[in-house]
Design an enzyme around this catalytic site. Structure first.
Site, PDB file in Angstrom:
ATOM      1  N   CYS A  14       0.834  -1.590  -0.003  1.00 34.37           N
ATOM      2  CA  CYS A  14       0.049   0.534   0.203  1.00 34.37           C
ATOM      3  C   CYS A  14       0.528   1.294   0.067  1.00 34.37           C
ATOM      4  O   CYS A  14       2.170   1.023  -0.109  1.00 34.37           O
ATOM      5  CB  CYS A  14      -1.220  -0.130   0.984  1.00 34.37           C
ATOM      6  SG  CYS A  14      -0.197   0.379   2.402  1.00 34.37           S
ATOM      7  N   CYS A  17       3.614   2.205   2.541  1.00 32.65           N
ATOM      8  CA  CYS A  17       4.229   0.940   2.386  1.00 32.65           C
ATOM      9  C   CYS A  17       5.425   2.767   1.601  1.00 32.65           C
ATOM     10  O   CYS A  17       7.003   1.685   2.524  1.00 32.65           O
ATOM     11  CB  CYS A  17       4.683  -0.487   1.533  1.00 32.65           C
ATOM     12  SG  CYS A  17       3.461  -1.423   2.290  1.00 32.65           S
ATOM     13  N   CYS A  89      23.630 -35.952   1.641  1.00 32.59           N
ATOM     14  CA  CYS A  89      23.018 -36.065   2.465  1.00 32.59           C
ATOM     15  C   CYS A  89      22.335 -34.322   2.731  1.00 32.59           C
ATOM     16  O   CYS A  89      23.062 -33.109   2.256  1.00 32.59           O
ATOM     17  CB  CYS A  89      22.932 -36.079   3.955  1.00 32.59           C
ATOM     18  SG  CYS A  89      23.860 -35.443   4.919  1.00 32.59           S
ATOM     19  N   ASP A 507      -9.978 -15.917 -17.893  1.00 38.03           N
ATOM     20  CA  ASP A 507     -10.239 -14.801 -17.882  1.00 38.03           C
ATOM     21  C   ASP A 507     -11.388 -15.369 -18.998  1.00 38.03           C
ATOM     22  O   ASP A 507     -11.525 -16.195 -19.246  1.00 38.03           O
ATOM     23  CB  ASP A 507      -8.960 -14.770 -18.807  1.00 38.03           C
ATOM     24  CG  ASP A 507      -9.842 -13.258 -19.706  1.00 38.03           C
ATOM     25  OD1 ASP A 507     -10.363 -12.289 -20.108  1.00 38.03           O
ATOM     26  OD2 ASP A 507      -9.215 -13.888 -21.284  1.00 38.03           O
ATOM     27  N   ASP A 710      -4.083  -9.455 -19.270  1.00 37.66           N
ATOM     28  CA  ASP A 710      -3.684 -10.811 -18.092  1.00 37.66           C
ATOM     29  C   ASP A 710      -2.015 -10.672 -17.498  1.00 37.66           C
ATOM     30  O   ASP A 710      -2.572 -11.344 -15.865  1.00 37.66           O
ATOM     31  CB  ASP A 710      -4.346 -11.894 -18.957  1.00 37.66           C
ATOM     32  CG  ASP A 710      -5.832 -11.726 -19.211  1.00 37.66           C
ATOM     33  OD1 ASP A 710      -6.903 -11.451 -18.706  1.00 37.66           O
ATOM     34  OD2 ASP A 710      -5.596 -12.766 -19.879  1.00 37.66           O
TER      35      ASP A 710
END
Length: 825
Positions: A14, A17, A89, A507, A710
């Site tokens: 926002c 920030c 490992c 969409d 998109d």
């Protein structure tokens, strides 16, 4: 000296920030100005390079609570993949990652023990490959070079050599272990009774030494490397355990008097030391061989690449290596041959088997100007094509790169395993020492030998190999299976998030629908039939390039309608068209055109209004001042849309459709697909905001799209799913790409995520359960009640079994997935 830098900032949500980052940077001594752009997530900073560095700026941003990346790498960073030998490992992985992260300019490191590869994300200005090589070597591992060409993988050659060496040592160790076992149990075998005991003990010492120090050399070398780094790993556990049994036995062999003074019988455990080493090496061998199978998807994709191509140059046909082709070259492809590179058909037509890309078995018809892809199989006709994508620019190379990066990535669930692995070995040592102390001092019949054996058993059974393999092997198999099914998953994080989805947003245009108008209804007036209406309409639209005209012509072609010639054609802008068809005046167009020509339309007004309510475009066809019919056109749902939506509904997911179209058209499509939530008249720039609104409501959201508009929504969603037939921008922004234009890939991707996560959880369970159950038994908790103790040999077998079971369970995912695909077909 004044300098400027652009920092990519991640984590801002926002305006507050933005203000926090700006103020934090401006307050730093040496910062002259700072401006943060929320939309681009970038901070433009001017600073005095003599007083503050870029690293200081990044550190300040991190202190404020956000992430910062230098401009030359951007938020994503450049990636370099290297091959590393000698990792065994989870502790090895942690050690290599920590070492590589300390290289200057390195931002992120992801090490995959199953492939022996490390993906290093770094800035453009960094220390380089030599620095990576140095820190890998200093950490005690082999630097096998940068991995650029996936078809030439140094780790494969190293693994093959390692398997050969392990096989030789395994056979040698197994033979000697059997002999040593007979010697240790001399009292069981009468044919060995003539050999004096002290001679037998000396012989076993001579036979056990090469087993422990040559056959088991990898464990001691690994333990030494760990010790140099002031840490420990599974090699430490094995080497300390086996050496303890060996050293105790050697002492009993050469200094029996010391045991006699202490009132102890000089028992030896050479068989335990030898069998421990041999069994654990057997587990490593089986594990290494199984791990090679988990990367079979990459090898299969690489194997699809054709080797040669027929280049047409100056009218002549030349056979050359595919690697020599360049963009723009013209290539001849004959029936039965693989298409060498991506390109566009110039002449001819054919049916092409694209199953290696899409997973779809039915051949696809290809005509002039249509795209074809490298490694797909030309089934029938011969054609020429112009190369558009060669080398690393082909779709196949792109897929291999995505799958490779995904297999080297980490799922968030692996962080749990990494954290546990970081403290696991020290905790095991503490437990082993406590076990030794208790067994040496507490029982009435306490002996050093029994305390030592329990100490060794705890160390051996606790090896964390399985823990390190649990997640990466499953991710490798899962992403590989996805690629083979036409589903490209870009990383372990996307693979994990997909099964947590609660909502899917599609969409509309080009994603749920075909993206082009299609004739949906032909309503003839009284006295006429559909064929006649379509024939007149097609004759009028024969020369038009309008999308509606093309849709009518496609329908006429599909219905085998004969199209008559049109004379005196006249295009009426914004209204329709007019011409002479078979000597009679014919019109096609909207209601305004008909009224302007004085044609009565009331007979079909009701039908036209109904079509309009359904979101369809009505085109009126008239002849000789009389309406003969109405043709309805609409952007119709794809064939796979209904099945995909139904499948998602059955999973309990919320489905929404988002579009810039008007409410009427949007709701008409949604009604056909049984989608309840419709987000209509949404501007492209606002699609991402709609996704965030759903996330604010607590939904875990997937966005499915194909267009440039998109891309922001795909990036904003928890999981972005791009249609592979869409734009490159959308594909780049998505976390998952569906190669084929089939929406059933969406529920398939979620199913694959769920199946993979189930296997990962099973793997982690088995990795933990061996230790949770085995360590207490090895420590002797069952002895007071049941008289049960765990010999080191059994502990070694259980440890080896844990690693093999985890890898085998990951490979089992193939059978589970293939069974589901078979049931679906």
């Amino acid at each position: 000296m004044s300098d400027k830098v652009i920092l990519g900032i991640r984590g801002m949500t926002c305006a507050a920030c933005v203000r926090r980052v700006e103020e934090g940077l401006r307050q730093m001594p040496g910062v002259l100005s700072a401006a943060v752009n929320f939309a681009t997530e970038k901070a433009h900073v001017e600073y005095d390079s003599g007083r503050v560095s870029v690293a200081d700026l990044q550190k300040k941003v991190r202190e404020i609570g956000y992430e910062a990346f230098a401009d030359d790498a951007g938020a994503g960073g450049e990636k370099t993949t290297i091959s590393i030998g000698g990792m065994t490992c989870a502790a090895c992985v942690r050690r290599v990652e920590n070492a590589l992260k300390n290289v200057e300019g390195v931002r992120e490191v992801s090490v995959n023990p199953a492939t022996g590869r490390a993906t290093v994300t770094h800035y453009a200005r960094w220390a380089g490959l030599n620095a990576l090589s140095r820190v890998v070597t200093d950490s005690g591992y082999k630097f096998l070079g940068e991995l650029k060409d996936l078809s030439v993988d140094p780790i494969d050659a190293a693994r093959a050599a390692e398997l050969r060496e392990m096989k030789i040592k395994l056979v040698f160790g197994a033979i000697l272990s059997v002999i040593i076992f007979f010697g240790s149990m001399q009292h069981w075998f009468s044919f060995l009774a003539f050999v004096p005991r002290h001679v037998m003990m000396l012989a076993m010492f001579l036979l056990t030494s090469p087993v422990v120090f040559w056959v088991g050399s990898r464990f001691f070398v690994g333990a030494y490397k760990a010790a140099r780094q002031k840490t420990s790993d599974m090699n430490t556990l094995v080497s300390v355990g086996a050496f303890s049994a060996y050293a105790y036995s050697a002492a009993a062999t050469f200094f029996p008097g010391w045991f006699a003074q202490a009132g102890l019988m000089p028992h030896v455990y050479y068989d335990g030391a030898a069998i421990i080493i041999t069994l654990i090496l057997l587990g490593r061998f089986l594990e290494a061989r199984a791990k090679g199978k988990t990367s079979s998807a990459i090898k299969a994709l690489i194997g699809l690449k054709p080797k040669t191509a027929r280049l047409i140059r100056n009218g002549e046909e030349l056979e050359i290596a595919v690697d020599e082709l360049q963009a723009g070259d013209v290539v001849q492809v004959r029936p039965g041959e693989k298409i060498p590179v991506d390109g566009v058909l110039l002449t001819g037509q054919s049916a092409v088997d694209e199953s290696m890309l899409t997973g779809e078995s039915m051949p696809v018809n290809k005509e002039t100007s249509q795209k074809v892809f490298a490694a797909t199989l030309n089934k029938t006709g011969s054609f020429t094509m112009r190369a558009t994508g060669v080398g690393t620019e082909t779709m196949l190379a792109h897929i291999i790169k995505i799958v490779e990066e995904a297999q080297g990535s980490k799922a968030p669930i692996q962080r749990l395993a990494d954290k546990i692995a970081s403290v696991f070995v020290p905790v095991v040592f503490v437990i082993a020492i406590i076990t030794f102390v208790i067994w040496y001092f507490v029982p009435a019949d306490a002996t050093f030998a029994r305390a030592l054996l329990n100490f060794v058993s705890v160390l051996i059974i606790a090896c964390p190999c399985a823990l390190g393999l649990a997640t990466p092997t499953a991710i490798m198999v899962g992403t590989g299976l996805g690629a083979q099914s036409g589903i490209l998953i870009k990383g372990g994080e996307a693979l994990e998030r997909a099964h947590k989805l609660t909502a899917v947003v599609f969409d509309k245009t080009g994603t749920l629908t075909k993206g082009e108008p299609t004739v949906t209804d032909i309503i003839p007036a009284a006295g006429f039939d559909e064929q006649h209406v379509l024939a007149v309409a097609a004759a009028l639209e024969k020369t038009s390039e309008h999308p509606l005209a093309q849709a009518i012509l496609r329908r006429a072609k599909a219905d085998n309608v004969a199209i008559a010639a049109a004379d005196k054609f006249e295009a009426l802008s914004g209204l329709g068209a007019k011409a002479q068809v078979a000597g009679k005046t014919a019109l096609i167009g909207n209601l305004m055109l008909m009224r302007g020509e004085g044609i009565e339309t009331t007979a079909l007004d009701e039908a036209a209004n109904k079509l309009a309510r359904e979101g369809k475009t009505a085109v009126i066809v008239a002849r000789e001042k009389k309406i003969i019919g109405v043709i309805a056109l609409a952007d119709v749902p794809k064939d796979s849309a209904s099945e995909a939506v139904m499948s998602l509904h059955l999973r309990g997911l919320k489905i929404a459709m988002i579009t810039g179209d008007n409410q009427g058209t949007a709701r008409a499509i949604a009604a056909q697909l049984k989608i309840e939530k419709v987000l209509a008249e949404v501007l492209p720039a606002n699609k991402a905001e709609e996704i965030r609104k759903l996330q604010a409501e607590g939904e875990v959201v997937a966005m499915v799209g194909d267009g440039i508009n998109d891309a922001p929504a795909l990036a904003a969603a928890d999981v972005g799913i791009a249609i592979g037939t869409g734009t490159d921008v959308a594909i780049e922004a998505g976390d998952i790409t569906l190669i084929r234009d089939d929406l059933t890939g969406v529920p398939q991707a979620i199913n694959l995520s769920q199946a993979t996560m189930r296997v990962i959880k099973q793997n982690l369970f088995w990795a933990f359960i061996y230790n949770v159950i085995g360590i207490p038994i090895a420590a002797g908790v069952l002895y007071p009640a049941f008289g049960i103790l765990l010999n080191p040999e059994y502990a070694a077998a259980a440890m080896a079994l844990s690693s093999v079971s985890v890898v085998s369970n990951s490979l089992r995912l193939k059978k589970v997935w293939m069974k589901k695909q078979f049931e679906k077909s």
